[in-house]
Design a protein around this motif. Structure first.
Motif, PDB file in Angstrom:
ATOM      1  N   ILE A 124      14.068  14.076   6.311  1.00  0.00           N
ATOM      2  CA  ILE A 124      13.583  12.577   5.943  1.00  0.00           C
ATOM      3  C   ILE A 124      12.991  12.198   7.454  1.00  0.00           C
ATOM      4  N   LYS A 125      13.516  12.307   8.496  1.00  0.00           N
ATOM      5  CA  LYS A 125      12.856  12.039   9.758  1.00  0.00           C
ATOM      6  C   LYS A 125      11.471  12.672   9.839  1.00  0.00           C
ATOM      7  N   VAL A 126      11.402  13.988   9.266  1.00  0.00           N
ATOM      8  CA  VAL A 126       9.837  14.489   9.471  1.00  0.00           C
ATOM      9  C   VAL A 126       8.966  13.648   8.222  1.00  0.00           C
ATOM     10  N   PHE A 127       9.537  13.349   7.218  1.00  0.00           N
ATOM     11  CA  PHE A 127       8.584  12.349   6.348  1.00  0.00           C
ATOM     12  C   PHE A 127       8.308  11.091   7.110  1.00  0.00           C
ATOM     13  N   ILE A 128       9.310  10.477   7.534  1.00  0.00           N
ATOM     14  CA  ILE A 128       9.206   9.322   8.490  1.00  0.00           C
ATOM     15  C   ILE A 128       8.038   9.388   9.353  1.00  0.00           C
ATOM     16  N   LEU A 129       8.159  10.187  10.510  1.00  0.00           N
ATOM     17  CA  LEU A 129       7.260  10.844  11.458  1.00  0.00           C
ATOM     18  C   LEU A 129       5.900  10.870  10.955  1.00  0.00           C
ATOM     19  N   ILE A 130       5.693  11.607   9.881  1.00  0.00           N
ATOM     20  CA  ILE A 130       4.243  11.816   9.251  1.00  0.00           C
ATOM     21  C   ILE A 130       3.653  10.700   8.678  1.00  0.00           C
ATOM     22  N   SER A 131       4.493   9.971   7.958  1.00  0.00           N
ATOM     23  CA  SER A 131       4.084   8.652   7.236  1.00  0.00           C
ATOM     24  C   SER A 131       3.505   7.801   8.125  1.00  0.00           C
ATOM     25  N   ILE A 132       4.242   7.504   9.263  1.00  0.00           N
ATOM     26  CA  ILE A 132       3.868   6.665  10.179  1.00  0.00           C
ATOM     27  C   ILE A 132       2.491   7.075  11.107  1.00  0.00           C
ATOM     28  N   ILE A 133       2.199   8.298  11.064  1.00  0.00           N
ATOM     29  CA  ILE A 133       1.254   8.788  11.740  1.00  0.00           C
ATOM     30  C   ILE A 133      -0.157   8.634  10.593  1.00  0.00           C
ATOM     31  N   MET A 134       0.260   8.750   9.338  1.00  0.00           N
ATOM     32  CA  MET A 134      -0.763   8.383   8.260  1.00  0.00           C
ATOM     33  C   MET A 134      -1.243   7.047   8.313  1.00  0.00           C
ATOM     34  N   LEU A 135      -0.148   6.082   8.392  1.00  0.00           N
ATOM     35  CA  LEU A 135      -0.366   4.854   8.490  1.00  0.00           C
ATOM     36  C   LEU A 135      -1.551   4.388   9.355  1.00  0.00           C
ATOM     37  N   ILE A 136      -1.165   4.993  10.707  1.00  0.00           N
ATOM     38  CA  ILE A 136      -1.952   4.622  11.801  1.00  0.00           C
ATOM     39  C   ILE A 136      -3.416   5.260  11.719  1.00  0.00           C
ATOM     40  N   THR A 137      -3.571   6.272  11.011  1.00  0.00           N
ATOM     41  CA  THR A 137      -4.983   6.907  10.833  1.00  0.00           C
ATOM     42  C   THR A 137      -5.556   6.798   9.850  1.00  0.00           C
ATOM     43  N   SER A 138      -4.925   6.090   8.815  1.00  0.00           N
ATOM     44  CA  SER A 138      -5.407   5.843   7.293  1.00  0.00           C
ATOM     45  C   SER A 138      -6.739   4.904   7.331  1.00  0.00           C
ATOM     46  N   ASN A 139      -7.699   5.409   6.641  1.00  0.00           N
ATOM     47  CA  ASN A 139      -8.833   4.627   6.494  1.00  0.00           C
ATOM     48  C   ASN A 139      -8.814   3.665   5.322  1.00  0.00           C
ATOM     49  N   VAL A 140      -7.904   3.813   4.373  1.00  0.00           N
ATOM     50  CA  VAL A 140      -7.919   2.700   3.328  1.00  0.00           C
ATOM     51  C   VAL A 140      -6.472   2.535   3.320  1.00  0.00           C
ATOM     52  N   LYS A 141      -6.187   0.988   3.298  1.00  0.00           N
ATOM     53  CA  LYS A 141      -4.768   0.484   3.422  1.00  0.00           C
ATOM     54  C   LYS A 141      -4.208   0.115   2.118  1.00  0.00           C
ATOM     55  N   GLU A 142      -4.804   0.191   0.941  1.00  0.00           N
ATOM     56  CA  GLU A 142      -4.642  -0.260  -0.426  1.00  0.00           C
ATOM     57  C   GLU A 142      -3.126   0.517  -0.753  1.00  0.00           C
ATOM     58  N   PHE A 143      -2.963   1.595  -0.391  1.00  0.00           N
ATOM     59  CA  PHE A 143      -1.825   2.334  -0.680  1.00  0.00           C
ATOM     60  C   PHE A 143      -0.538   2.485   0.233  1.00  0.00           C
ATOM     61  N   ASN A 144      -0.426   1.541   1.272  1.00  0.00           N
ATOM     62  CA  ASN A 144       0.329   1.821   2.350  1.00  0.00           C
ATOM     63  C   ASN A 144       1.858   1.250   1.812  1.00  0.00           C
ATOM     64  N   PHE A 145       1.885   0.696   0.803  1.00  0.00           N
ATOM     65  CA  PHE A 145       2.934   0.116   0.002  1.00  0.00           C
ATOM     66  C   PHE A 145       3.560   1.186  -0.508  1.00  0.00           C
ATOM     67  N   PHE A 146       3.224   2.393  -0.781  1.00  0.00           N
ATOM     68  CA  PHE A 146       4.041   3.530  -1.152  1.00  0.00           C
ATOM     69  C   PHE A 146       5.202   4.045  -0.022  1.00  0.00           C
ATOM     70  N   PHE A 147       4.539   4.108   1.121  1.00  0.00           N
ATOM     71  CA  PHE A 147       5.491   4.262   2.237  1.00  0.00           C
ATOM     72  C   PHE A 147       6.537   3.230   2.494  1.00  0.00           C
ATOM     73  N   TYR A 148       5.993   1.871   2.411  1.00  0.00           N
ATOM     74  CA  TYR A 148       7.038   0.893   2.612  1.00  0.00           C
ATOM     75  C   TYR A 148       8.038   0.522   1.504  1.00  0.00           C
ATOM     76  N   SER A 149       7.728   1.199   0.155  1.00  0.00           N
ATOM     77  CA  SER A 149       8.675   1.234  -0.627  1.00  0.00           C
ATOM     78  C   SER A 149      10.048   2.368  -0.288  1.00  0.00           C
ATOM     79  N   PHE A 150       9.561   3.395  -0.115  1.00  0.00           N
ATOM     80  CA  PHE A 150      10.401   4.453   0.551  1.00  0.00           C
ATOM     81  C   PHE A 150      11.273   3.942   1.762  1.00  0.00           C
TER      82      PHE A 150
END
Length: 271
Positions: free
Chosen positions: A165-191
């Motif tokens: 779960i720590k690995v998931f959180i770390l990678i998801s945060i990196i992806m939120l920072i590098t993402s070019n599209v913000k429409e699907f960010n709520f996938f991670f925030y739901s988790f």
């Protein structure tokens, strides 16, 4: 978009506050327990709570904010199906067969394993999604590999409480920072809303999410990456995924973490 992310987090948090203890008690009462790495019998397949809560949360977000189905539907179908094959692997899987090589050898010998079903389903879903969202053959190949390898990645680290779960959180945060599209960010925030409630149980060794949990965390990372990252970022993620999967066949991630002071400190946080 910030309002959607906050709403997604709150919805999942409330649903988890109610649902996670109920599912945990249900598993205990029905003796759905398995030995963890210490040999203690604890409830597993707690990733079921992720499936129910995240799916309901995503649907509610779509209803509240009038989202169209399209790519979100692709995600939810794949998410639920990977949860299903993960649950199958948890309940009747042969724990003596490990890694891609083991399942491939069993398949060649005419023996179908739940791990083989999981790998085959993950690859097929990855390919189908990539065919639907990609513009050319290069994108199809890259997106397929990214989704398939991410789907398996979290499972590689699911060997100690809270680690995957720590690995998931770390990678998801990196992806939120590098993402070019913000429409699907709520996938991670739901988790994140779910994990606020669930993670303490995992860290303290009171529950395991099982393959049903690791599969859906992994495919969420993969699909989000395919949906939101620019080509260059995808290449970097893909190289990292390939390296990690090759290493997983040759070395012990647990031993690497134990031998590194910083990694060991992060790994032990919360336990």
């Amino acid at each position: 978009m910030a309002n959607i992310e906050i709403m997604s987090f709150v919805l999942s948090f409330v649903l988890s506050y109610i649902g996670v203890p109920m599912i945990l008690n249900m598993l205990i009462e029905n003796n759905v327990v398995s030995q963890n790495y210490k040999g203690d019998d604890i409830p597993y397949t707690m990733g079921l709570s992720f499936v129910f809560i995240h799916t309901i949360s995503v649907y509610l977000i779509m209803l509240i904010y009038k989202f169209k189905m399209t790519n979100i539907a692709l995600y939810l179908i794949s998410f639920i199906l990977m949860g299903l094959v993960g649950l199958l692997d948890d309940l009747i899987g042969d724990k003596n067969i490990k890694g891609f090589k083991g399942h491939i050898k069993s398949f060649i010998k005419g023996k179908l394993t739940t791990g083989g079903i999981k790998a085959g389903t993950g690859f097929l879903l990855s390919l189908l999604i990539s065919l639907l969202i990609s513009k050319n053959i290069i994108e199809i190949i890259i997106n397929t590999l990214i989704i398939a390898l991410f789907t398996n990645l979290i499972n590689l680290f699911d060997l100690r409480p809270g680690r995957s779960i720590k690995v998931f959180i770390l990678i998801s945060i990196i992806m939120l920072i590098t993402s070019n599209v913000k429409e699907f960010n709520f996938f991670f925030y739901s988790f994140y809303g779910i994990l606020v409630i669930y993670l303490p149980l995992d860290l303290k060794g009171k529950a395991m999410m099982g393959d049903v949990g690791s599969n859906i965390l992994g495919i969420t990372l993969g699909i989000y990456c395919a949906f939101t990252q620019v080509f260059e970022a995808k290449i970097i993620f893909l190289i990292a995924l390939i390296v990690l999967h090759v290493l997983a066949e040759k070395v012990s991630f647990t031993q690497i973490i134990e031998d590194n002071r910083l990694l060991k400190f992060i790994d032990n946080l919360g336990r």
